[in-house]
Write an enzyme that holds these catalytic residues in place. Structure first.
Site, PDB file in Angstrom:
ATOM      1  N   LYS B  78       0.866  -1.184   0.000  1.00 11.46           N
ATOM      2  CA  LYS B  78       0.000   0.000   0.000  1.00 11.46           C
ATOM      3  C   LYS B  78       0.900   1.230   0.000  1.00 11.46           C
ATOM      4  O   LYS B  78       1.956   1.235   0.643  1.00 11.46           O
ATOM      5  CB  LYS B  78      -0.858  -0.038   1.271  1.00 11.46           C
ATOM      6  CG  LYS B  78      -1.910   1.055   1.398  1.00 11.46           C
ATOM      7  CD  LYS B  78      -2.728   0.832   2.677  1.00 11.46           C
ATOM      8  CE  LYS B  78      -3.874   1.823   2.826  1.00 11.46           C
ATOM      9  NZ  LYS B  78      -4.691   1.560   4.025  1.00 11.46           N
ATOM     10  N   SER B 153      -9.604   1.239   2.985  1.00 10.95           N
ATOM     11  CA  SER B 153      -8.747   2.050   2.156  1.00 10.95           C
ATOM     12  C   SER B 153      -7.615   1.282   1.496  1.00 10.95           C
ATOM     13  O   SER B 153      -6.985   1.784   0.587  1.00 10.95           O
ATOM     14  CB  SER B 153      -8.139   3.168   3.015  1.00 10.95           C
ATOM     15  OG  SER B 153      -7.286   2.612   3.994  1.00 10.95           O
ATOM     16  N   SER B 177      -9.820  -1.208   7.244  1.00  7.50           N
ATOM     17  CA  SER B 177      -9.244  -0.975   5.907  1.00  7.50           C
ATOM     18  C   SER B 177      -8.459  -2.132   5.319  1.00  7.50           C
ATOM     19  O   SER B 177      -8.104  -2.093   4.151  1.00  7.50           O
ATOM     20  CB  SER B 177      -8.351   0.258   5.931  1.00  7.50           C
ATOM     21  OG  SER B 177      -9.110   1.380   6.290  1.00  7.50           O
TER      22      SER B 177
END
Ligand SMILES: [Zn+2]
Lengths: 481, 485
Positions: B78, B153, B177
């Site tokens: 990420k 996310s 997330s």
């Protein structure tokens, strides 16, 4: 109407920890901009603070020395505001739960009673960086940020508004300065900003118990300026009120050039710091054993030592205060006294000859080339009458410059005092014979001439004649047969 | 089977046996990324050159007989993890040009194992969002249905696994997330206990809630990844100094006698029918395997979302203050003076969702409101923690859905942030309590969208939920289905 000033001080003491409060970077002063930085003190994304244990130890020491209670549980909070030299956009400080609370210090202004000043709290925090304008290669007329100072550990020591004059404020500040340097937690260098203070000043009519609106004077960095700034501010506020105006709560700056304070920002522009516990740092828990250990390690404090010098060694108050201005000086003094029990003589020499030589050469007492034992030996030679005070000064100079033991110097340079009355008598006889006119004057009642004879004898003996013997013999001889 | 289909376990065996090299595996991945990326959009930055160099180094290490399970395995992160010398944006325009000078501890540890970094994955800006629509670098699409969101996310991290663009990925989980996008994309995603994995070098959203975790094809891979990244880090004061167990050894397949709690507050009317059906089937499966079910109560569940949005935004408003245009990232070119420069840089750099949350958080912390909002939220958080502590006196794990619905359509909730916030209703309490939880594939909706189940464990109870997840995986085949992309 008569007015009464009310003053509280917030002192920032930079801690001598060597490394920063939340990272391992050096805190040395005066390096290349941004050469002592890492992701943590640069406030880089993702960086996290790790508390330096030494900072906590220093805070505990400061708290104990100022009679504070050490909190078992304390919390680091974030103080949020934007400023270019504040890399994270917040400063890590302590707010609702500081490490030390509710202490006090005793102060004394000359000619007044001892007075107890309350200490509200002591807390740990990090310093911000600083802005540099233009004077760095490559900056041209722009501004740059130097973050070497960012994350430098500070103690903020907040007093109660117990101070009632600029003299009291200075006395308090000096006392605090002596303590933090004495404890070895702050170098006390005010020029470099290691010890600086904010003064909260207000005035109220004498007899009133309602505090007036206060102004905060920021970052004053000398004892002299603190006195000036407070005095100016008191007068400004009194004048303002007497002219029908009102004091507004604001932050003011002291200008050393004009000796005045001026407004920096008013309450209306004041920040809402949005304090909240820093989630990156767990609460600080200090066990009783940690505090006990710190208490045991605490050196004898200056006030106590000063008192002991008076009661145990019989020193005058003034001497005791001067000799406890720093722990190193007091240590030197005591070591010297251990070898030579004439405390007053040691004190005189320390405050006189030694201090003068230290000052002239810019040497710290710790680096004094004459050791306490050597100084003691020298003073013994005076007390036994082996040398005069005057000769002792010559010997001291030699020890300072080239080292060596006092006895050896005296012998080598033939400086030993002459107490042999026969030898002195011979000199006196010669002088009396050569100055018949002055002998007549003395015998005619002009006693001042006596000094002339002493001087001549000392000169002829190259200062080595024992003055007591000289006086006695001279008097007998001059008075005549 | 194509190399890009392999799990960590399978690839590690082949690398060790020499039937495939890390360079071959890395090339296969890079080709796969190129092939599907136009449809998925899971990457912000791809780093083929450094990846191939790392793969060569890994092959040498394997040849020297010094290999870890993860040596030579191609991974992606990420874009919230700092990677030294590689652009790290956190999905934000304000960091569009930011090249960090250091790396996150989690990535340092994987790199120490010899893993290969393929690139940086798309995410909601500063990890704020449940749909991956708030990224400044465009939306990521769900590989199971590219008209739908992948979840957020860590949407890029989950989509990349579902689209077979990386063998495993790392995400972060502040309110769900990792678990929610894993559920939406049919992956396994683990949020470890707070403090189990270092947050150092991970761009902070809400410091007291953020935690790093893996997203993988199966539970075994999840255990391998967690084992590699977990453990105390002296650079993170909140990381906890307890030994890291051998998580793969916990995967015994045995759940006999395991007590699983079903919180009555989570099984409410109005839960999506397909989700409810998947949960019913999962409970049935576990019963068959010998687990026992107990109804439990987590009475403060109703307050979790409100509490979360006060604490998370308060912390975020402070954490995001450093993005001021002074030292790095975006600086507005047309500003007159300092305040104007900071204001414009932040106005131009942050997206709408981030601004909304900064304002919420600033408000919650401001004097006069602090006690009413922030302090009260902390008190409720303590009550929620207490709920879990009490529940775990009676059970070994808790089973709930991950999300109330399968993935929704892109754009469907953009104008309704409050509704979107509710999609994290089942995951948020875990972050507030600081404990661990995992999303495991548990079925599909009528329209073919993945549905995940959530296993919540005690603090540092990762072994238990990994064991339970693994047993479920052994008994079902949901995790073997592939997205057609
Ligand atoms: Zn540093």
């Amino acid at each position: 109407m008569k007015f009464q000033p009310v003053i509280g001080l917030e002192v920032h003491a930079q801690l001598k920890t060597g490394s920063k409060i939340f990272c391992g970077c050096s805190t040395a002063f005066g390096s290349e901009p941004n050469s002592q930085t890492c992701p943590v003190c640069l406030g880089m994304p993702g960086a996290l603070p790790v508390l330096n244990k030494k900072v906590v130890e220093f805070a505990i020491r400061a708290g104990l020395a100022t009679n504070c209670t050490i909190a078992h549980h304390s919390v680091f909070a974030r103080k949020n505001y934007f400023y270019p030299d504040l890399p994270k956009g917040y400063q890590i400080s302590q707010f609702e739960e500081p490490i030390c609370r509710k202490g006090w210090l005793d102060i004394q202004v000359e000619g007044q009673e001892v007075k107890r000043i309350g200490i509200t709290r002591i807390h740990m925090e990090e310093d911000a960086g600083k802005l540099v304008h233009g004077d760095v290669p490559g900056l041209d007329d722009g501004s740059g940020v130097d973050l070497n100072r960012s994350c430098t550990p500070l103690l903020e020591i907040v007093s109660e508004p117990d101070l009632r004059s600029s003299d009291e404020a200075v006395a308090y500040l000096k006392q605090l300065h002596r303590i933090v340097t004495w404890l070895g937690i702050c170098d006390g260098n005010m020029e470099e900003g290691s010890f600086r203070c904010d003064a909260n000043v207000s005035v109220m009519p004498v007899g009133s118990d309602t505090l007036g609106t206060r102004a905060e004077i920021k970052n004053v960095n000398s004892f002299k300026f603190v006195k000036q700034a407070i005095e100016y501010e008191i007068q400004r506020q009194i004048d303002l009120i007497e002219d029908g105006g009102t004091v507004v709560q604001e932050t003011r700056l002291f200008d050393p050039n004009s000796g005045t304070t001026r407004s920096m920002r008013s309450k209306e522009e004041a920040h809402d710091y949005r304090y909240f516990p820093d989630p990156d740092l767990v609460p600080l828990v200090i066990g009783a054993d940690w505090v006990q250990h710190a208490q045991k390690e605490l050196p004898e404090l200056p006030e106590h030592r000063q008192q002991r010098f008076i009661t145990e060694l019989g020193l005058p108050e003034y001497d005791a205060e001067v000799l406890t201005a720093s722990r190193e000086l007091a240590d030197y003094f005591e070591e010297c006294v251990a070898f030579h029990h004439n405390a007053k003589a040691v004190s005189n020499w320390l405050m006189g000859e030694v201090t003068r030589s230290l000052n002239d050469s810019g040497t710290a007492i710790e680096a004094c080339p004459v050791t306490p034992r050597q100084l003691a030996e020298l003073l013994k030679l005076i007390d036994t009458g082996a040398i005069s005070v005057k000769i002792a000064k010559t010997v001291f100079e030699e020890m300072w410059k080239n080292g060596g033991e006092p006895q050896a110097i005296v012998e080598k340079q033939g400086l030993a005092q002459v107490s042999d009355s026969g030898e002195i008598e011979a000199i006196i006889d010669g002088i009396i014979a050569a100055n018949a006119a002055q002998v007549e004057e003395f015998r005619g009642g002009k006693e001042k001439v006596f000094g002339f004879f002493v001087g001549q004898v000392m000169k002829a003996s190259k200062g080595k004649a024992n003055p007591a013997v000289v006086n006695e013999l001279l008097l007998t001889k001059l008075k005549g047969p | 089977m194509d190399i890009f289909e392999l799990t960590i376990g399978q690839l590690a065996n082949q690398l060790k046996a020499g039937t495939v090299s890390s360079v071959e595996a890395t090339k296969a991945m890079l080709e796969r990324i190129e092939a599907v990326e136009p449809r998925v959009g899971s990457f912000i930055t791809v780093t083929p050159e450094s990846a191939l160099a790392e793969a060569e180094a890994a092959d040498r290490r394997i040849a020297a007989g010094d290999a870890h399970m993860l040596t030579g395995v191609p991974l992606a992160l990420k874009d919230i993890f700092l990677t030294e010398g590689i652009r790290t944006t956190c999905g934000s325009r304000i960091l569009h040009n930011f090249i960090p000078p250091y790396s996150a501890t989690a990535w340092e540890r994987l790199r120490g194992c010899g893993s290969v970094l393929l690139g940086k994955l798309n995410q909601d800006e500063f990890a704020m969002g449940s749909s991956n629509e708030s990224s400044a670098f465009g939306v990521t699409r769900n590989p199971w249905d590219i008209t739908r969101i992948p979840g957020g996310s860590s949407g890029g991290s989950a989509a990349a696994i579902a689209a077979r663009q990386a063998t495993a990925t790392l995400g972060t989980d502040t309110g769900g997330s990792i678990r929610q996008p894993s559920s939406h994309c049919g992956c396994v995603g683990l949020k470890p206990t707070y403090g189990r994995v270092s947050r150092y070098g991970v761009i902070a959203f809400a410091s007291s809630l953020d935690q790093v975790g893996p997203i993988t094809r199966d539970v075994t891979d999840c255990a391998i990844m967690l084992g590699a990244i977990a453990g105390h880090d002296p650079k993170d004061s909140t990381s906890i100094n307890t030994p890291v167990p051998d998580y793969t050894a916990a995967l015994t397949g045995d759940v006999k006698g395991l007590k699983i709690g079903l919180p009555k507050e989570y099984y409410i009317d109005g839960l999506d029918r397909d989700v409810q059906a998947a949960m019913d089937r999962a409970i049935e499966t576990y019963r068959r395997l010998g687990a026992e079910f107990v109804e439990i109560s987590l009475p403060h569940t109703d307050y979790a979302v409100a509490t979360y949005y006060l604490i998370a935004t308060a912390e975020a408003s402070s954490n995001l203050a450093r993005y001021d245009g002074v030292r790095f990232g975006h600086r507005s070119p047309q500003a007159a003076g300092l305040i104007d420069m900071m204001t414009k840089s932040r106005s131009e750099g942050f997206g709408a969702e981030v601004k909304r949350r900064i304002m919420l958080g600033t408000y919650a912390l401001s004097s006069g409101y602090y006690d009413a909002y922030y302090v009260k939220a902390q008190k409720v958080r303590t009550l929620i923690m207490g709920d879990f502590t009490r529940a775990f006196e009676a059970v070994d794990a808790i089973l709930t859905p991950v999300a109330p619905t399968p993935a929704f359509k892109i754009g469907e909730m953009v104008d309704d942030p409050l509704q979107m916030y509710l999609s994290d209703i089942f995951t948020i309490p875990v972050n507030l309590a600081g404990t661990c939880a995992m999303s495991v594939p548990a079925g599909f909706s009528a329209s073919g969208l993945p549905i995940g189940l959530q296993l919540i464990g005690k603090p540092f109870g990762e072994e238990t939920i990994l064991r339970a997840g693994h047993a479920f995986e052994q008994a079902t085949e949901w995790h073997t289905r592939k997205a057609e992309i």
